[in-house]
Design a protein around this motif. Structure first.
Motif, mmCIF file in Angstrom:
data_model
loop_
_atom_site.group_PDB
_atom_site.id
_atom_site.type_symbol
_atom_site.label_atom_id
_atom_site.label_comp_id
_atom_site.label_asym_id
_atom_site.label_seq_id
_atom_site.Cartn_x
_atom_site.Cartn_y
_atom_site.Cartn_z
ATOM 1 N N GLU A 17 -12.242 -6.015 -4.464
ATOM 2 C CA GLU A 17 -11.024 -5.302 -4.037
ATOM 3 C C GLU A 17 -9.838 -5.729 -4.904
ATOM 4 O O GLU A 17 -9.024 -4.891 -5.302
ATOM 5 C CB GLU A 17 -10.724 -5.580 -2.556
ATOM 6 N N GLU A 50 -6.995 -0.071 -1.499
ATOM 7 C CA GLU A 50 -7.767 -1.288 -1.831
ATOM 8 C C GLU A 50 -7.020 -2.534 -1.347
ATOM 9 O O GLU A 50 -7.633 -3.518 -0.940
ATOM 10 C CB GLU A 50 -8.053 -1.388 -3.331
ATOM 11 N N HIS A 53 -7.824 -2.947 2.178
ATOM 12 C CA HIS A 53 -9.179 -3.509 2.316
ATOM 13 C C HIS A 53 -9.166 -5.010 2.051
ATOM 14 O O HIS A 53 -9.818 -5.773 2.760
ATOM 15 C CB HIS A 53 -10.150 -2.835 1.338
ATOM 16 N N ILE A 121 -14.227 0.573 5.993
ATOM 17 C CA ILE A 121 -13.850 0.422 4.576
ATOM 18 C C ILE A 121 -14.741 1.328 3.724
ATOM 19 O O ILE A 121 -14.269 2.015 2.818
ATOM 20 C CB ILE A 121 -13.969 -1.061 4.130
ATOM 21 N N GLU A 125 -14.047 4.141 0.744
ATOM 22 C CA GLU A 125 -14.610 4.069 -0.619
ATOM 23 C C GLU A 125 -15.328 5.378 -0.966
ATOM 24 O O GLU A 125 -15.269 5.837 -2.111
ATOM 25 C CB GLU A 125 -15.598 2.899 -0.780
HETATM 26 FE FE LIG Z 1 -11.766 -0.995 -1.292
#
Ligand SMILES: [Fe+2]
Ligand SMILES: [Fe+2]
Length: 140
Positions: A17, A50, A53, A121, A125
């Motif tokens: 990430e 990101e 995340h 998550i 993605e």
């Molecule tokens: Fe991610």
């Protein structure tokens, strides 16, 4: 499966990430020409996802007794928009594969909450993978 292995693997995911945040931002800064605005804005938006995340993973790692890494995986740079998107798509493919494994692994470790967090998550993605794939297709 012990917790230590899961924490280490979550830290590997966190390093991915951190790579994605830096790589996508750097690509967004470096995009020139007529396609600059839409693509650099998209990359910046994905970089923000990101970062969310990274935050979620780091909080989970600490709660499980670990220390979140500060080292990103290697950042990939290049000169053309097409190559940037190919590198970014490859990063998303890797993330999808890693998170699919992690969901199973967390479930097996009895970490159902962690597994569900990673499922969320993974959904993001998949959206990133779709965006980069569509951009690359349009450019052919
Ligand atoms: Fe991610
Ligand atoms: Fe992503």
């Amino acid at each position: 499966m012990d917790n230590k292995k899961l924490i280490d693997d979550l830290n590997e995911d966190l390093a991915g990430e951190l790579q994605a945040i830096i790589q996508y931002l750097q690509h967004s800064f470096m995009i020139m020409g007529l396609k600059r605005l839409p693509i650099s804005d998209l990359l910046e938006e994905v970089a923000k996802d990101e970062m969310k995340h990274a935050e979620i993973l780091a909080e989970r790692i600490v709660a499980m007794g670990g220390v979140p890494t500060v080292k990103p995986r290697p950042i990939k740079q290049t000169a053309t928009i097409k190559e940037m998107l190919e590198l970014d798509l490859a990063a998303e493919k890797g993330a999808l594969e890693d998170y699919a494994k992690r969901i199973k692994q967390a479930e097996e470790a009895g970490e159902v909450g962690t597994s569900l967090i990673i499922e969320n998550i993974l959904v993001d993605e998949q959206g990133h993978w779709d965006s980069f794939t569509k951009l690359l297709r349009e450019q052919q």
